[in-house]
Design a protein around this motif. Structure first.
Motif, short mmCIF file in Angstrom:
data_model
loop_
_atom_site.label_atom_id
_atom_site.label_comp_id
_atom_site.label_asym_id
_atom_site.label_seq_id
_atom_site.Cartn_x
_atom_site.Cartn_y
_atom_site.Cartn_z
N ARG A 73 0.84 -1.20 0.00
CA ARG A 73 0.00 0.00 0.00
C ARG A 73 0.88 1.25 0.00
NH1 ARG A 73 -4.40 -0.73 3.77
NH2 ARG A 73 -2.73 -1.07 5.25
N GLY A 106 1.69 5.94 -6.89
CA GLY A 106 1.08 6.05 -8.22
C GLY A 106 2.11 6.08 -9.32
N GLN A 113 -3.45 -3.65 -10.31
CA GLN A 113 -4.20 -2.82 -9.37
C GLN A 113 -4.66 -1.53 -10.05
OE1 GLN A 113 -2.01 -0.86 -6.21
NE2 GLN A 113 -3.71 -1.21 -4.80
N ALA A 114 -3.78 -0.92 -10.83
CA ALA A 114 -4.14 0.32 -11.55
C ALA A 114 -5.26 0.06 -12.55
CB ALA A 114 -2.91 0.90 -12.24
N ARG A 154 -7.57 -2.33 -12.38
CA ARG A 154 -8.82 -2.55 -11.65
C ARG A 154 -9.40 -1.23 -11.17
NH1 ARG A 154 -5.78 -6.75 -9.55
NH2 ARG A 154 -5.49 -5.66 -7.57
N LEU A 155 -8.53 -0.33 -10.70
CA LEU A 155 -9.01 0.98 -10.25
C LEU A 155 -9.65 1.75 -11.40
CD1 LEU A 155 -9.20 3.26 -8.15
CD2 LEU A 155 -6.88 3.91 -8.80
N MET A 156 -8.99 1.76 -12.55
CA MET A 156 -9.54 2.47 -13.70
C MET A 156 -10.86 1.85 -14.14
SD MET A 156 -7.66 5.02 -14.24
CE MET A 156 -8.38 5.51 -15.78
N THR A 184 -13.04 0.24 -12.26
CA THR A 184 -14.04 0.59 -11.25
C THR A 184 -14.52 2.03 -11.44
OG1 THR A 184 -13.10 -0.97 -9.67
CG2 THR A 184 -14.46 0.81 -8.78
N ILE A 185 -13.57 2.93 -11.61
CA ILE A 185 -13.93 4.34 -11.79
C ILE A 185 -14.75 4.53 -13.06
CG2 ILE A 185 -12.97 6.63 -12.31
CD1 ILE A 185 -10.65 5.87 -10.39
#
Length: 131
Positions: free
Chosen positions: A80, A86, A104-105, A107-109, A111-112
């Motif tokens: 973390r 970033g 991880q990046a 998945r974040l994109m 989701t957003i």
């Protein structure tokens, strides 16, 4: 021990210099660029052993930290901390950690994007219903 290698951008490198006490004997840092506006801490001067990588203008400051393999595989707080930088850092190795950061990046994109699409669709539907 496993060596974590990553490169920092100009804005983040001073943070690693200042925080070198976190890994005092395990860390090696980039040497100073002639145009760097900051001063290296005298007591940390021995850490600055790695040549500056001017072939990568976005992330020219290499950092190496020797850590037990379990830290990279299992320490959620460490990941973390590391992933929290970033795009200010680029992980070179171990490759598995770089892949983990990329996933991880992504998945974040995703989701957003999904949440934004749902929100936009709801707003458009509400707008279309207005008299």
């Amino acid at each position: 021990m496993t060596v974590l290698c990553f490169r920092c951008n100009e804005q983040m490198f001073p943070f690693f210099m200042a925080g070198s006490a976190r890994f005092p004997s395990q860390m090696r840092l980039s040497k100073r660029h002639l145009n760097d506006p900051w001063r290296h801490r005298q007591e940390a001067e021995a850490l600055h052993q790695i040549a500056l990588d001017l072939s990568d203008p976005d992330h020219p400051y290499p950092v190496e930290i020797r850590l037990p393999p379990w830290t990279l595989r299992e320490d959620v707080d460490f990941r973390r901390w590391l992933f929290g930088f970033g795009d200010a850092i680029y992980i070179e190795k171990p490759e598995e950690l770089r892949i983990m950061q990329v996933n991880q990046a992504r998945r974040l994109m995703a989701t957003i994007a999904a949440k934004a699409e749902a929100e936009n669709a709801a707003k458009l539907k509400a707008w279309e219903r207005q008299p």
